[in-house]
Design a protein around this motif. Structure first.
Motif, short mmCIF file in Angstrom:
data_model
loop_
_atom_site.label_atom_id
_atom_site.label_comp_id
_atom_site.label_asym_id
_atom_site.label_seq_id
_atom_site.Cartn_x
_atom_site.Cartn_y
_atom_site.Cartn_z
N ARG A 134 0.82 -1.22 0.00
CA ARG A 134 0.00 0.00 0.00
C ARG A 134 0.85 1.27 0.00
NH1 ARG A 134 -5.47 -0.91 1.26
NH2 ARG A 134 -5.91 -3.09 1.77
N GLY A 135 1.98 1.21 -0.71
CA GLY A 135 2.84 2.38 -0.83
C GLY A 135 3.53 2.80 0.43
N ALA A 136 3.72 1.88 1.37
CA ALA A 136 4.23 2.26 2.69
C ALA A 136 5.75 2.28 2.78
CB ALA A 136 3.68 1.30 3.75
N TYR A 137 6.47 1.86 1.73
CA TYR A 137 7.91 1.67 1.85
C TYR A 137 8.69 2.74 1.08
CZ TYR A 137 7.16 -2.83 4.06
OH TYR A 137 6.79 -3.82 4.93
N THR A 138 9.90 2.99 1.57
CA THR A 138 10.85 3.85 0.87
C THR A 138 12.17 3.13 0.63
OG1 THR A 138 11.60 4.78 2.98
CG2 THR A 138 9.85 5.98 1.81
N ASP A 139 12.37 1.99 1.30
CA ASP A 139 13.63 1.24 1.25
C ASP A 139 13.45 -0.02 0.41
OD1 ASP A 139 16.04 0.02 1.69
OD2 ASP A 139 15.65 -0.49 3.79
N VAL A 140 14.16 -0.09 -0.70
CA VAL A 140 14.08 -1.26 -1.56
C VAL A 140 14.53 -2.52 -0.83
CG1 VAL A 140 15.00 -2.33 -3.66
CG2 VAL A 140 14.33 0.09 -3.67
N GLY A 141 15.57 -2.39 -0.02
CA GLY A 141 16.11 -3.55 0.69
C GLY A 141 15.13 -4.19 1.64
N ALA A 142 14.26 -3.38 2.24
CA ALA A 142 13.29 -3.92 3.19
C ALA A 142 12.29 -4.84 2.51
CB ALA A 142 12.55 -2.77 3.89
N LEU A 143 12.06 -4.62 1.23
CA LEU A 143 11.14 -5.48 0.48
C LEU A 143 11.86 -6.64 -0.20
CD1 LEU A 143 8.95 -2.66 -1.07
CD2 LEU A 143 8.13 -4.42 0.50
N GLU A 144 13.12 -6.44 -0.52
CA GLU A 144 13.89 -7.48 -1.18
C GLU A 144 13.94 -8.76 -0.35
OE1 GLU A 144 18.39 -8.20 -3.00
OE2 GLU A 144 17.90 -6.36 -1.90
N VAL A 145 14.02 -8.63 0.97
CA VAL A 145 14.16 -9.81 1.83
C VAL A 145 12.91 -10.69 1.80
CG1 VAL A 145 15.81 -8.65 3.34
CG2 VAL A 145 13.37 -8.55 3.88
N LEU A 154 9.64 5.55 -10.75
CA LEU A 154 9.71 4.26 -11.42
C LEU A 154 11.07 3.61 -11.27
CD1 LEU A 154 7.72 5.04 -14.69
CD2 LEU A 154 6.92 3.82 -12.66
N ALA A 155 12.09 4.41 -11.05
CA ALA A 155 13.44 3.85 -10.88
C ALA A 155 13.50 2.95 -9.64
CB ALA A 155 14.47 4.96 -10.77
N ASP A 156 12.81 3.33 -8.56
CA ASP A 156 12.78 2.50 -7.36
C ASP A 156 12.06 1.18 -7.63
OD1 ASP A 156 14.11 4.33 -5.65
OD2 ASP A 156 12.26 5.48 -5.46
N HIS A 157 10.97 1.25 -8.37
CA HIS A 157 10.25 0.03 -8.73
C HIS A 157 11.11 -0.87 -9.61
CE1 HIS A 157 6.93 2.71 -7.56
NE2 HIS A 157 6.23 1.60 -7.32
N ALA A 158 11.82 -0.25 -10.56
CA ALA A 158 12.68 -1.04 -11.43
C ALA A 158 13.83 -1.67 -10.66
CB ALA A 158 13.23 -0.14 -12.55
N ALA A 161 8.20 0.80 -20.15
CA ALA A 161 9.46 1.27 -20.72
C ALA A 161 10.56 1.33 -19.68
CB ALA A 161 9.26 2.64 -21.36
N ALA A 162 10.21 1.60 -18.42
CA ALA A 162 11.19 1.70 -17.34
C ALA A 162 11.50 0.37 -16.69
CB ALA A 162 10.68 2.69 -16.30
N ASN A 163 10.86 -0.72 -17.16
CA ASN A 163 11.01 -2.04 -16.52
C ASN A 163 10.70 -1.96 -15.02
OD1 ASN A 163 11.92 -3.45 -18.88
ND2 ASN A 163 13.90 -2.43 -18.63
N ALA A 164 9.63 -1.21 -14.71
CA ALA A 164 9.29 -0.93 -13.32
C ALA A 164 8.48 -2.02 -12.65
CB ALA A 164 8.53 0.39 -13.23
N GLY A 165 8.23 -3.11 -13.33
CA GLY A 165 7.46 -4.21 -12.76
C GLY A 165 7.25 -5.28 -13.80
N ARG A 166 6.51 -6.29 -13.40
CA ARG A 166 6.14 -7.35 -14.35
C ARG A 166 4.68 -7.73 -14.23
NH1 ARG A 166 10.56 -10.43 -12.56
NH2 ARG A 166 9.11 -12.09 -12.02
N ALA A 167 3.90 -6.90 -13.51
CA ALA A 167 2.48 -7.23 -13.36
C ALA A 167 1.68 -5.95 -13.17
CB ALA A 167 2.27 -8.17 -12.17
N LEU A 168 0.44 -5.98 -13.66
CA LEU A 168 -0.47 -4.84 -13.59
C LEU A 168 -1.63 -5.17 -12.67
CD1 LEU A 168 -1.69 -2.13 -14.67
CD2 LEU A 168 -2.73 -3.50 -16.51
N LEU A 169 -1.91 -4.26 -11.74
CA LEU A 169 -3.12 -4.34 -10.93
C LEU A 169 -4.20 -3.55 -11.66
CD1 LEU A 169 -4.55 -5.23 -8.32
CD2 LEU A 169 -3.78 -3.09 -7.28
#
Length: 337
Positions: A165-176, A195-199, A224-232
């Motif tokens: 729900r958009g609660a994160y700012t740290d990529v590493g916290a989600l990577e784990v 989009l760079a953070d999503h990519a 175009a930014a490779n910001a994901g692989r799925a659409l909600l």
């Protein structure tokens, strides 16, 4: 050729939760056939737009297909009613009219943060016993790894997605979280995150990053930014079912997966979501959890049975009968033209 003779618009205050407002549109063509649409929207401007522009746009106007109408005043409720009417007149289910091919959908159930891990696992257990093969856990910083670990330990083969729900700012916290075989990471960042953070996150994890975008242009930018692989995909949040179908087609073309969600209210908007979710690219579990029966005005109710949502294919249009008497009892305001 559809030609609307009369329209009625109803504003309902629904008897659950925070008592959201739902606007229903009923179109009647010259042969007496009707089409219905719905949008859950408490914005007074939506009602004004319908009151001032819908009759001028539709009553007495000839059209061959809903796509010809472009943006109809009042947005998704009127557009949905046009699609329902068009499909009913042709005797085809709305799912087939949109190009859908699925007969049933795997459902997910969203599970919010609990007081403790035992409560969370107990709640997941209730849904697993009801037949769900997939759950989506709401997460936020401080409530992510431990609840995910607890549910995965209790259910090694259960499908699990997470919604940040958009609660994160740290990529590493989600990577784990990727270590727990999750099916998707939904809406990871919000606010200033780009989009760079999503990519960056998508490059680090095997699970698809599941993005929600509001337009085809935004989807193109994300691809175009490779910001994901799925659409909600939330058909009820877009201006038309045509736009939902176009976004589906673009995502499929890019090789993205799709999850359909949304459409609260009386059951009509959820029925349209089910029809859209029958499109061939919508392979991720869908979120069309059943609204309270006290609010539903459709028969059979829109909902989940044994973790599966049936796509209504035996009746034309939305595939549900409308309890018009109940609509009029719940209506706080209405007008006709």
């Amino acid at each position: 050729m559809p030609r609307v003779r009369e329209l009625e618009v109803f504003r309902l205050v629904l008897p659950y939760g925070r008592r959201p407002e739902s606007i229903l549109v009923r179109l009647t063509e010259y042969g007496g056939m009707t089409g219905w649409g719905e949008v859950v929207d408490g914005d007074p401007k939506t009602w004004v737009a319908l009151e001032e522009g819908l009759a001028r746009a539709l009553v007495g106007v000839d059209w061959e297909h809903p796509d010809e109408l472009g943006t109809v005043p009042g947005g998704p409720a009127a557009d949905m009613a046009c699609w329902d009417l068009w499909a009913r007149m042709r005797g085809v289910p709305l799912a087939h009219a949109l190009g859908g091919s699925r007969t049933s959908l795997m459902a997910t159930v969203r599970i919010g943060a609990e007081r403790n891990l035992d409560s969370l696992v107990s709640r997941v257990n209730r849904h697993v016993c009801a037949g769900y093969a997939h759950v989506t856990l709401d997460i936020h910083p401080g409530w992510d790894v431990e609840p995910l670990r607890a549910v995965r330990h209790a259910y090694p083969v259960l499908g699990i997605g997470v919604d940040a729900r958009g609660a994160y700012t740290d990529v590493g916290a989600l990577e784990v979280l990727d270590a727990y075989s999750i099916s998707s990471i939904e809406r990871p960042f919000a606010g200033p995150a780009g989009l760079a953070d999503h990519a960056d996150l998508q490059e680090r994890v095997a699970a698809p990053v599941l993005l929600e975008v509001s337009s085809l242009a935004d989807l193109d930018e994300a691809i175009a930014a490779n910001a994901g692989r799925a659409l909600l995909l939330r058909p009820a949040a877009l201006g038309s079912l045509r736009e939902a179908r176009r976004m589906h087609d673009r995502a499929v073309q890019a090789g993205w997966e799709i999850a359909c969600a949304g459409g609260q209210g009386t059951g009509l908007a959820r029925a349209a979501t089910v029809a859209a979710a029958s499109l061939p690219g919508c392979g991720l579990p869908c979120d069309v959890a059943e609204p309270p029966r006290s609010a539903q005005i459709v028969t059979p109710p829109v909902g989940v049975s044994g973790g599966v949502v049936a796509v209504p294919l035996t009746q034309p249009g939305l595939g549900h009968r409308i309890d018009e008497d109940r609509v009029r009892r719940l209506a706080k305001e209405s007008y006709s033209a």
